[in-house]
Scaffold this motif. Structure first.
Motif, mmCIF file in Angstrom:
data_model
loop_
_atom_site.group_PDB
_atom_site.id
_atom_site.type_symbol
_atom_site.label_atom_id
_atom_site.label_comp_id
_atom_site.label_asym_id
_atom_site.label_seq_id
_atom_site.Cartn_x
_atom_site.Cartn_y
_atom_site.Cartn_z
ATOM 1 N N ASN A 68 -25.038 25.855 -26.390
ATOM 2 C CA ASN A 68 -24.065 26.414 -25.246
ATOM 3 C C ASN A 68 -22.667 26.185 -26.490
ATOM 4 N N GLU A 70 -19.185 29.279 -26.661
ATOM 5 C CA GLU A 70 -17.842 29.638 -25.997
ATOM 6 C C GLU A 70 -17.916 30.936 -26.584
ATOM 7 N N ALA A 85 -21.749 30.893 -23.152
ATOM 8 C CA ALA A 85 -22.427 31.276 -23.441
ATOM 9 C C ALA A 85 -23.623 30.663 -24.162
ATOM 10 N N VAL A 98 -25.887 36.247 -28.896
ATOM 11 C CA VAL A 98 -25.408 35.516 -27.863
ATOM 12 C C VAL A 98 -25.554 36.029 -26.596
ATOM 13 N N LYS A 99 -25.972 35.228 -25.306
ATOM 14 C CA LYS A 99 -26.062 35.835 -24.433
ATOM 15 C C LYS A 99 -25.647 35.160 -23.442
ATOM 16 N N TYR A 100 -24.996 36.051 -22.426
ATOM 17 C CA TYR A 100 -23.654 35.445 -21.234
ATOM 18 C C TYR A 100 -24.045 36.428 -19.819
ATOM 19 N N TYR A 110 -26.675 39.865 -17.049
ATOM 20 C CA TYR A 110 -26.474 38.755 -18.320
ATOM 21 C C TYR A 110 -26.397 39.753 -19.528
ATOM 22 N N LYS A 112 -26.649 40.519 -23.976
ATOM 23 C CA LYS A 112 -26.543 40.177 -24.510
ATOM 24 C C LYS A 112 -26.298 41.252 -25.458
#
Length: 201
Positions: A68, A70, A85, A98-100, A110, A112
Protein backbone atom coordinates in the motif's frame (compact mmCIF):
# COMPACT_ATOMS: atom_id res chain seq x y z
CA UNK A 1 -11.20 -22.12 -11.85
CA UNK A 2 -14.69 -21.15 -10.89
CA UNK A 3 -15.54 -18.20 -13.17
CA UNK A 4 -12.37 -17.50 -15.16
CA UNK A 5 -10.85 -19.23 -18.15
CA UNK A 6 -7.46 -17.66 -18.80
CA UNK A 7 -4.49 -19.30 -20.49
CA UNK A 8 -1.87 -17.92 -18.10
CA UNK A 9 -1.15 -15.42 -15.35
CA UNK A 10 1.67 -12.89 -15.56
CA UNK A 11 2.89 -13.26 -11.98
CA UNK A 12 1.96 -13.83 -8.37
CA UNK A 13 0.90 -10.55 -6.82
CA UNK A 14 0.50 -11.03 -3.08
CA UNK A 15 0.15 -13.86 -0.56
CA UNK A 16 -3.11 -13.43 1.36
CA UNK A 17 -2.89 -16.45 3.64
CA UNK A 18 -5.36 -19.33 4.05
CA UNK A 19 -4.19 -20.74 0.73
CA UNK A 20 -5.23 -17.68 -1.32
CA UNK A 21 -3.20 -15.31 -3.50
CA UNK A 22 -3.65 -12.11 -5.49
CA UNK A 23 -2.58 -12.55 -9.11
CA UNK A 24 -1.89 -9.87 -11.72
CA UNK A 25 -3.17 -10.28 -15.30
CA UNK A 26 -2.32 -8.25 -18.39
CA UNK A 27 -6.01 -7.62 -19.07
CA UNK A 28 -9.21 -7.00 -17.12
CA UNK A 29 -9.94 -8.14 -14.50
CA UNK A 30 -6.26 -7.37 -13.93
CA UNK A 31 -6.08 -8.35 -10.24
CA UNK A 32 -8.00 -11.36 -8.94
CA UNK A 33 -7.94 -13.61 -5.87
CA UNK A 34 -7.03 -17.23 -6.59
CA UNK A 35 -6.76 -20.38 -4.47
CA UNK A 36 -3.47 -22.30 -4.41
CA UNK A 37 -5.04 -25.32 -6.13
CA UNK A 38 -5.76 -23.16 -9.21
CA UNK A 39 -2.13 -22.04 -9.65
CA UNK A 40 0.91 -23.60 -11.30
CA UNK A 41 4.40 -22.28 -12.22
CA UNK A 42 4.59 -20.68 -15.65
CA UNK A 43 6.70 -22.81 -18.01
CA UNK A 44 7.96 -22.16 -21.55
CA UNK A 45 8.43 -24.93 -24.14
CA UNK A 46 11.69 -24.39 -26.05
CA UNK A 47 13.98 -26.75 -27.96
CA UNK A 48 11.85 -29.74 -26.89
CA UNK A 49 12.32 -28.89 -23.21
CA UNK A 50 10.33 -27.12 -20.51
CA UNK A 51 11.90 -24.05 -18.87
CA UNK A 52 10.57 -22.30 -15.78
CA UNK A 53 10.27 -18.51 -16.20
CA UNK A 54 12.31 -16.29 -13.91
CA UNK A 55 10.19 -14.37 -11.43
CA UNK A 56 10.28 -10.56 -11.50
CA UNK A 57 9.89 -8.71 -8.22
CA UNK A 58 10.53 -5.23 -6.87
CA UNK A 59 13.73 -5.13 -4.85
CA UNK A 60 13.04 -1.86 -2.99
CA UNK A 61 11.42 -2.96 0.27
CA UNK A 62 9.19 0.11 0.72
CA UNK A 63 7.70 -0.36 -2.78
CA UNK A 64 7.62 -4.16 -3.07
CA UNK A 65 4.80 -5.79 -5.02
CA UNK A 66 1.46 -5.60 -3.25
CA UNK A 67 2.47 -2.72 -0.95
CA UNK A 68 0.00 0.00 0.00
CA UNK A 69 1.48 3.32 -1.12
CA UNK A 70 0.43 6.85 -2.06
CA UNK A 71 0.78 8.40 -5.51
CA UNK A 72 1.04 12.15 -6.14
CA UNK A 73 -1.33 13.43 -8.81
CA UNK A 74 -2.83 16.79 -9.73
CA UNK A 75 -6.52 17.47 -9.16
CA UNK A 76 -8.04 20.87 -9.87
CA UNK A 77 -8.65 23.12 -8.02
CA UNK A 78 -6.73 21.49 -5.13
CA UNK A 79 -3.35 21.05 -6.84
CA UNK A 80 -1.20 18.03 -5.91
CA UNK A 81 -2.90 15.43 -3.73
CA UNK A 82 -1.81 12.00 -2.46
CA UNK A 83 -3.97 9.10 -3.66
CA UNK A 84 -3.89 5.69 -1.87
CA UNK A 85 -2.68 2.98 -4.28
CA UNK A 86 -1.16 -0.48 -4.42
CA UNK A 87 2.02 -1.43 -6.28
CA UNK A 88 1.84 -4.08 -9.00
CA UNK A 89 5.24 -4.30 -10.69
CA UNK A 90 8.22 -2.41 -12.02
CA UNK A 91 8.15 -1.74 -15.77
CA UNK A 92 11.06 -1.88 -18.19
CA UNK A 93 11.41 1.94 -18.03
CA UNK A 94 12.03 1.77 -14.25
CA UNK A 95 8.60 3.18 -13.45
CA UNK A 96 6.15 1.52 -11.07
CA UNK A 97 2.83 0.17 -12.28
CA UNK A 98 0.23 1.00 -9.62
CA UNK A 99 -3.51 0.76 -9.25
CA UNK A 100 -5.84 3.14 -7.41
CA UNK A 101 -9.52 4.08 -7.26
CA UNK A 102 -10.46 6.23 -10.27
CA UNK A 103 -10.81 9.89 -9.30
CA UNK A 104 -13.71 10.55 -11.69
CA UNK A 105 -15.17 7.06 -11.95
CA UNK A 106 -17.68 4.97 -10.04
CA UNK A 107 -17.08 3.27 -6.71
CA UNK A 108 -15.74 0.08 -8.34
CA UNK A 109 -13.70 1.76 -11.12
CA UNK A 110 -9.91 1.79 -10.85
CA UNK A 111 -7.03 3.45 -12.68
CA UNK A 112 -3.87 1.56 -13.56
CA UNK A 113 -0.89 3.74 -14.46
CA UNK A 114 2.91 3.88 -14.42
CA UNK A 115 4.54 6.48 -12.18
CA UNK A 116 8.19 7.45 -11.54
CA UNK A 117 9.65 6.77 -8.10
CA UNK A 118 9.66 10.53 -7.43
CA UNK A 119 5.82 10.57 -7.47
CA UNK A 120 5.28 7.66 -5.08
CA UNK A 121 5.83 7.15 -1.36
CA UNK A 122 4.89 4.61 1.36
CA UNK A 123 1.66 5.13 3.26
CA UNK A 124 2.39 7.57 6.14
CA UNK A 125 2.30 6.06 9.66
CA UNK A 126 -0.70 6.78 11.92
CA UNK A 127 -0.17 9.90 14.01
CA UNK A 128 -2.47 9.12 16.95
CA UNK A 129 -5.10 11.40 18.44
CA UNK A 130 -3.17 14.50 19.45
CA UNK A 131 -4.76 17.92 19.00
CA UNK A 132 -3.84 19.77 15.82
CA UNK A 133 -2.59 23.33 16.17
CA UNK A 134 -3.57 26.58 14.50
CA UNK A 135 -1.53 27.21 11.31
CA UNK A 136 -0.31 23.59 11.30
CA UNK A 137 0.36 21.94 7.93
CA UNK A 138 -2.02 19.00 7.59
CA UNK A 139 -3.58 16.75 4.94
CA UNK A 140 -7.37 16.60 4.59
CA UNK A 141 -9.12 13.48 3.31
CA UNK A 142 -11.19 14.34 0.23
CA UNK A 143 -13.05 11.84 -1.94
CA UNK A 144 -10.12 11.94 -4.42
CA UNK A 145 -7.30 11.60 -1.86
CA UNK A 146 -5.27 13.52 0.74
CA UNK A 147 -5.01 17.26 0.04
CA UNK A 148 -2.30 19.41 1.70
CA UNK A 149 -3.82 22.30 3.66
CA UNK A 150 -3.39 24.56 6.68
CA UNK A 151 -5.47 24.66 9.88
CA UNK A 152 -7.15 28.08 9.95
CA UNK A 153 -9.59 27.51 12.85
CA UNK A 154 -9.82 25.16 15.83
CA UNK A 155 -13.54 24.48 16.32
CA UNK A 156 -15.52 22.75 19.04
CA UNK A 157 -16.58 19.13 18.79
CA UNK A 158 -13.18 17.91 17.62
CA UNK A 159 -13.50 19.78 14.31
CA UNK A 160 -11.16 22.11 12.42
CA UNK A 161 -11.45 24.69 9.69
CA UNK A 162 -8.76 24.41 7.01
CA UNK A 163 -7.65 26.14 3.81
CA UNK A 164 -7.36 23.55 1.04
CA UNK A 165 -4.44 23.59 -1.39
CA UNK A 166 -3.32 26.59 -3.47
CA UNK A 167 -6.96 27.64 -4.02
CA UNK A 168 -7.29 28.17 -0.22
CA UNK A 169 -10.86 26.91 -0.26
CA UNK A 170 -12.21 27.00 3.31
CA UNK A 171 -13.82 23.83 4.63
CA UNK A 172 -14.50 22.16 8.00
CA UNK A 173 -13.28 18.63 8.80
CA UNK A 174 -13.53 16.21 11.69
CA UNK A 175 -10.31 15.23 13.45
CA UNK A 176 -10.35 11.72 11.90
CA UNK A 177 -10.34 13.28 8.40
CA UNK A 178 -7.06 15.12 9.03
CA UNK A 179 -3.44 14.11 9.56
CA UNK A 180 -0.20 16.10 10.01
CA UNK A 181 1.64 16.71 6.72
CA UNK A 182 4.84 14.69 6.45
CA UNK A 183 7.48 14.39 3.74
CA UNK A 184 9.20 11.18 2.61
CA UNK A 185 12.90 11.93 2.12
CA UNK A 186 15.99 9.71 2.16
CA UNK A 187 13.95 6.76 3.42
CA UNK A 188 12.49 8.55 6.46
CA UNK A 189 9.44 10.64 7.33
CA UNK A 190 10.04 14.31 8.08
CA UNK A 191 7.39 16.57 9.64
CA UNK A 192 6.64 19.80 7.79
CA UNK A 193 7.22 22.97 9.78
CA UNK A 194 4.30 25.09 10.92
CA UNK A 195 3.53 28.15 8.86
CA UNK A 196 4.62 31.36 10.56
CA UNK A 197 1.98 33.39 8.81
CA UNK A 198 -1.55 32.42 7.73
CA UNK A 199 -3.10 34.31 4.83
CA UNK A 200 -6.88 34.29 5.10
CA UNK A 201 -8.68 34.81 1.82
Amino acid sequence: MNSFNFKKFLFLFKVLGSGCYLVYLGFKPDVIEVERKDLRPHMVWKDEEWFRCQKRVLVDSEFSTGTNVEVRTKVEPFGNIWVPAITIKENEDRKLLVKYKSLNGGEDEYTKTSVPYSEIRPSPPPFGSRTLGLMENVDALLECGWCPCVVSMVLCGDRYGVLLGPCKQSKDFEHLQLRPSVKWKDGTWKTKQKKSKLLLM
